[in-house]
Design a protein around this motif. Structure first.
Motif, PDB file in Angstrom:
ATOM      1  N   GLU A   1       2.343   1.761  -3.443  1.00 50.77           N
ATOM      2  CA  GLU A   1       1.336   2.249  -4.385  1.00 50.77           C
ATOM      3  C   GLU A   1       1.077   3.739  -4.161  1.00 50.77           C
ATOM      4  OE1 GLU A   1      -0.073   0.836  -7.057  1.00 50.77           O
ATOM      5  OE2 GLU A   1       1.263  -0.853  -6.676  1.00 50.77           O
ATOM      6  N   THR A   2       1.002   4.137  -2.890  1.00 47.46           N
ATOM      7  CA  THR A   2       0.812   5.552  -2.570  1.00 47.46           C
ATOM      8  C   THR A   2       1.983   6.368  -3.079  1.00 47.46           C
ATOM      9  OG1 THR A   2      -0.467   4.976  -0.606  1.00 47.46           O
ATOM     10  CG2 THR A   2       0.437   7.197  -0.686  1.00 47.46           C
ATOM     11  N   ALA A   3       3.189   5.864  -2.858  1.00 49.72           N
ATOM     12  CA  ALA A   3       4.384   6.579  -3.328  1.00 49.72           C
ATOM     13  C   ALA A   3       4.375   6.702  -4.850  1.00 49.72           C
ATOM     14  CB  ALA A   3       5.641   5.858  -2.856  1.00 49.72           C
ATOM     15  N   LYS A   4       3.972   5.642  -5.529  1.00 49.56           N
ATOM     16  CA  LYS A   4       3.936   5.676  -6.992  1.00 49.56           C
ATOM     17  C   LYS A   4       2.969   6.742  -7.505  1.00 49.56           C
ATOM     18  CE  LYS A   4       4.990   0.885  -8.183  1.00 49.56           C
ATOM     19  NZ  LYS A   4       4.407  -0.346  -8.748  1.00 49.56           N
ATOM     20  N   THR A   5       1.831   6.898  -6.840  1.00 51.15           N
ATOM     21  CA  THR A   5       0.846   7.875  -7.317  1.00 51.15           C
ATOM     22  C   THR A   5       1.168   9.284  -6.849  1.00 51.15           C
ATOM     23  OG1 THR A   5      -0.608   7.427  -5.431  1.00 51.15           O
ATOM     24  CG2 THR A   5      -1.017   6.188  -7.451  1.00 51.15           C
ATOM     25  N   GLU A   6       1.755   9.426  -5.653  1.00 54.40           N
ATOM     26  CA  GLU A   6       2.016  10.754  -5.101  1.00 54.40           C
ATOM     27  C   GLU A   6       3.316  11.366  -5.600  1.00 54.40           C
ATOM     28  OE1 GLU A   6      -0.115  12.602  -3.289  1.00 54.40           O
ATOM     29  OE2 GLU A   6      -1.535  10.967  -3.598  1.00 54.40           O
TER      30      GLU A   6
ATOM     31  N   THR B   1       0.832  -1.205   0.000  1.00 50.32           N
ATOM     32  CA  THR B   1       0.000   0.000   0.000  1.00 50.32           C
ATOM     33  C   THR B   1       0.863   1.250   0.000  1.00 50.32           C
ATOM     34  OG1 THR B   1      -1.739  -1.181   1.207  1.00 50.32           O
ATOM     35  CG2 THR B   1      -1.812   1.219   1.265  1.00 50.32           C
ATOM     36  N   ALA B   2       1.923   1.250   0.825  1.00 45.35           N
ATOM     37  CA  ALA B   2       2.822   2.407   0.877  1.00 45.35           C
ATOM     38  C   ALA B   2       3.502   2.637  -0.466  1.00 45.35           C
ATOM     39  CB  ALA B   2       3.858   2.210   1.980  1.00 45.35           C
TER      40      ALA B   2
END
Length: 107
Positions: free
Chosen positions: A53-58, A50-51
């Motif tokens: 994926e968040t990093a990839k989008t942010e 999850t972290a």
């Protein structure tokens, strides 16, 4: 004599039964620990996933915002220098003088 032999057999059977019981309990404990460790591993793996994926989008958003702020700062600086060339030259000269003094003292 038969009673002594019977007692030894009973003791042997009791010991074998208890040994089997200890082995079964140890196996159960190993299985339970494995399941618990596997659950913890899967939980940690999901959190990491999850972290990421968040990093990839942010990250692209943050990069885009940083580039926009940098371009804006460069544009404002360019306008200021264009409107106040002598102030900009004076500031650059003072910075150069201070840097020269600092380097000269370190030698």
């Amino acid at each position: 004599m038969a009673t002594t032999t019977d007692n030894v057999k009973d003791m042997r059977d009791n010991l074998a039964g208890e040994l089997k019981s200890v082995i079964k309990e140890a196996e159960t404990l190993l299985d339970d620990t494995h399941d618990h460790a596997e659950k913890k591993y899967n939980s940690a793996r999901e959190k990491l996933k999850t972290a990421l994926e968040t990093a990839k989008t942010e990250l692209p958003k943050a990069t885009k915002k940083a580039v926009a702020h940098t371009k804006h700062a460069a544009h404002v600086t360019d306008e200021y220098v264009g409107d106040n060339p002598w102030k900009a030259v004076s500031v650059a000269a003072v910075i150069g003088l201070l840097a020269g003094l600092a380097i000269g003292r370190n030698k």
